[in-house]
Design a protein around this motif. Sequence first.
Motif, PDB file in Angstrom:
ATOM      1  N   GLY A 165      -6.365  -4.974  -6.688  1.00 34.59           N
ATOM      2  CA  GLY A 165      -7.128  -4.285  -5.650  1.00 34.59           C
ATOM      3  C   GLY A 165      -6.667  -4.607  -4.253  1.00 34.59           C
ATOM      4  O   GLY A 165      -7.304  -4.199  -3.272  1.00 34.59           O
ATOM      5  N   SER A 201      -3.721  -4.458  -1.140  1.00 32.85           N
ATOM      6  CA  SER A 201      -2.615  -3.617  -0.698  1.00 32.85           C
ATOM      7  C   SER A 201      -1.263  -4.289  -0.904  1.00 32.85           C
ATOM      8  O   SER A 201      -0.229  -3.620  -0.911  1.00 32.85           O
ATOM      9  CB  SER A 201      -2.786  -3.253   0.774  1.00 32.85           C
ATOM     10  OG  SER A 201      -2.773  -4.415   1.582  1.00 32.85           O
ATOM     11  N   SER A 239      -7.915   0.524  -7.486  1.00 27.62           N
ATOM     12  CA  SER A 239      -6.771   1.126  -6.828  1.00 27.62           C
ATOM     13  C   SER A 239      -6.959   2.637  -6.728  1.00 27.62           C
ATOM     14  O   SER A 239      -8.042   3.171  -6.950  1.00 27.62           O
ATOM     15  CB  SER A 239      -5.486   0.790  -7.606  1.00 27.62           C
ATOM     16  OG  SER A 239      -4.335   1.221  -6.922  1.00 27.62           O
ATOM     17  N   HIS A 297      -6.253  -0.850 -13.459  1.00 26.82           N
ATOM     18  CA  HIS A 297      -6.098  -0.793 -11.994  1.00 26.82           C
ATOM     19  C   HIS A 297      -7.375  -0.210 -11.379  1.00 26.82           C
ATOM     20  O   HIS A 297      -7.322   0.695 -10.559  1.00 26.82           O
ATOM     21  CB  HIS A 297      -4.902   0.073 -11.620  1.00 26.82           C
ATOM     22  CG  HIS A 297      -3.568  -0.481 -12.008  1.00 26.82           C
ATOM     23  ND1 HIS A 297      -2.485  -0.484 -11.161  1.00 26.82           N
ATOM     24  CD2 HIS A 297      -3.131  -1.050 -13.166  1.00 26.82           C
ATOM     25  CE1 HIS A 297      -1.440  -1.014 -11.775  1.00 26.82           C
ATOM     26  NE2 HIS A 297      -1.816  -1.369 -12.988  1.00 26.82           N
ATOM     27  N   SER A 307       0.452   3.191  -7.865  1.00 23.85           N
ATOM     28  CA  SER A 307      -0.901   2.631  -7.847  1.00 23.85           C
ATOM     29  C   SER A 307      -0.960   1.797  -6.579  1.00 23.85           C
ATOM     30  O   SER A 307      -0.300   0.755  -6.475  1.00 23.85           O
ATOM     31  CB  SER A 307      -1.154   1.770  -9.084  1.00 23.85           C
ATOM     32  OG  SER A 307      -2.351   1.026  -8.923  1.00 23.85           O
ATOM     33  N   GLN A 308      -1.717   2.266  -5.588  1.00 30.25           N
ATOM     34  CA  GLN A 308      -1.602   1.695  -4.249  1.00 30.25           C
ATOM     35  C   GLN A 308      -1.958   0.224  -4.169  1.00 30.25           C
ATOM     36  O   GLN A 308      -1.349  -0.535  -3.413  1.00 30.25           O
ATOM     37  CB  GLN A 308      -2.470   2.493  -3.270  1.00 30.25           C
ATOM     38  CG  GLN A 308      -2.224   2.102  -1.826  1.00 30.25           C
ATOM     39  CD  GLN A 308      -3.115   2.835  -0.854  1.00 30.25           C
ATOM     40  OE1 GLN A 308      -4.294   2.512  -0.734  1.00 30.25           O
ATOM     41  NE2 GLN A 308      -2.569   3.831  -0.181  1.00 30.25           N
ATOM     42  N   ARG A 309      -2.934  -0.200  -4.971  1.00 30.54           N
ATOM     43  CA  ARG A 309      -3.406  -1.587  -4.872  1.00 30.54           C
ATOM     44  C   ARG A 309      -3.330  -2.331  -6.199  1.00 30.54           C
ATOM     45  O   ARG A 309      -3.894  -3.422  -6.340  1.00 30.54           O
ATOM     46  CB  ARG A 309      -4.842  -1.603  -4.321  1.00 30.54           C
ATOM     47  CG  ARG A 309      -4.943  -1.038  -2.916  1.00 30.54           C
ATOM     48  CD  ARG A 309      -6.349  -1.043  -2.361  1.00 30.54           C
ATOM     49  NE  ARG A 309      -7.253  -0.177  -3.105  1.00 30.54           N
ATOM     50  CZ  ARG A 309      -7.335   1.137  -2.933  1.00 30.54           C
ATOM     51  NH1 ARG A 309      -6.554   1.746  -2.046  1.00 30.54           N
ATOM     52  NH2 ARG A 309      -8.184   1.865  -3.641  1.00 30.54           N
ATOM     53  N   ALA A 365       0.815  -1.224   0.000  1.00 30.11           N
ATOM     54  CA  ALA A 365       0.000   0.000   0.000  1.00 30.11           C
ATOM     55  C   ALA A 365       0.844   1.267   0.000  1.00 30.11           C
ATOM     56  O   ALA A 365       0.732   2.111   0.890  1.00 30.11           O
ATOM     57  CB  ALA A 365      -0.958   0.011   1.186  1.00 30.11           C
ATOM     58  N   GLY A 367       0.808  -3.255  -4.609  1.00 31.90           N
ATOM     59  CA  GLY A 367       1.159  -1.892  -4.994  1.00 31.90           C
ATOM     60  C   GLY A 367       2.260  -1.841  -6.042  1.00 31.90           C
ATOM     61  O   GLY A 367       3.169  -2.676  -6.051  1.00 31.90           O
TER      62      GLY A 367
END
Length: 374
Positions: free
Chosen positions: A358, A360, A334, A331, A352-354, A74, A363
């Motif tokens: 989707g 964590s 995310s 994504h 892109s955090q996730r 994340a 990332g």
Amino acid sequence: MHRRTFISAVTTGGAVAVVGSLWQATATATGADDGPYGPLLPADGNNLALPEGFTSRIIARSAQEIGGTRWHPAPDGGACFSDEDGWIYVSNSEIPLAGGVTAIRFTAEGAIDGAYPILRGSNLNCAGGATPWNTWLSCEEIFRGKVYETDPYGKDDAAERPAMGRFKHEAAACDPDNQVIYLTEDESDGCFYRFTPETWGDLSSGRLEVLCGNMESVTWKEIPNPAPGVLETQTRHQVADAVHFNGGEGCHYADATCYFTAKGDRRVWAYDTRSASVTSIYDGDGTLDGVDNITGTAAGDLYVAEDGGNMEINIITADGVVAPVLRVEGHEESEITGPAFSPDGTRLYFSSQRGTSGSSSDGVTFEVTGPFRH
């Protein structure tokens, strides 16, 4: 269709106002043109749609090794710092109980030259802000969250800064002209704060204030109890005439103005330190959606990342044009986090955090190189 959008700066009372000398013109028309970099091309092999002349690379993935350390899940807020002949990019980890910050060092040619943690074991580190004395303020987005001052160079231990308040922190922006630090709060009735250190450069003590009054003429009032206990009145409710914003997110200071976003309001706000007024420079009626992290350049452009929307980073130019400069495709579950430019302004870092899953743990952190206006 991804169109260029012109914005006008308006106060909540409806009066037109231009905030800061960065903003020299406003308009209310829309056009079919694209932004200053031209239209986005089809996505490249890294799932990034970029304008002509821009290239991308993936520099880190969660749970994979980079530069001798494992990249965190994340990835969230970030910033760049000069380092002799190279630079450093720092990134928060927005996970519970095992968050923190990791730094990546780059050589002058842009090669990765090592990575290392600079904060461990904190909680949901979301955004933050760089200081003029080259530290990174990492903020916890939890009930009674803390601000940690960390060392991007990995030499000094991270330090808690309780005088900066215990609340659901989001971002921080330093104002060296007035020697204060602005702070956002990610609550549906969050506030906008100002911290004044007793000594500029030393954040161990100081005064925490909250923005109050009406938008055309705001004032600052001191928070009586900056670090309330669990059952005590929280900071955002301690001052009766505090102004509330729906979901405070990123903030960025430049040229006597602090720009900050509120995701629930779908607005980019601007606090003008000279006129002591707050205006909305973007009201959500355009290509930019899910306003979140924000950064800027010396050229006067703002770059705003989307949490949701269609996973874009949009530019807001000094003459009021809003347009996408990149889009992350595939994504959908995310959000884009941590936008920050290298010291020379030619490379943009973000995550892109996730990722595509989707999760964590998926990332992805990117670097985009190109003819950015700087």
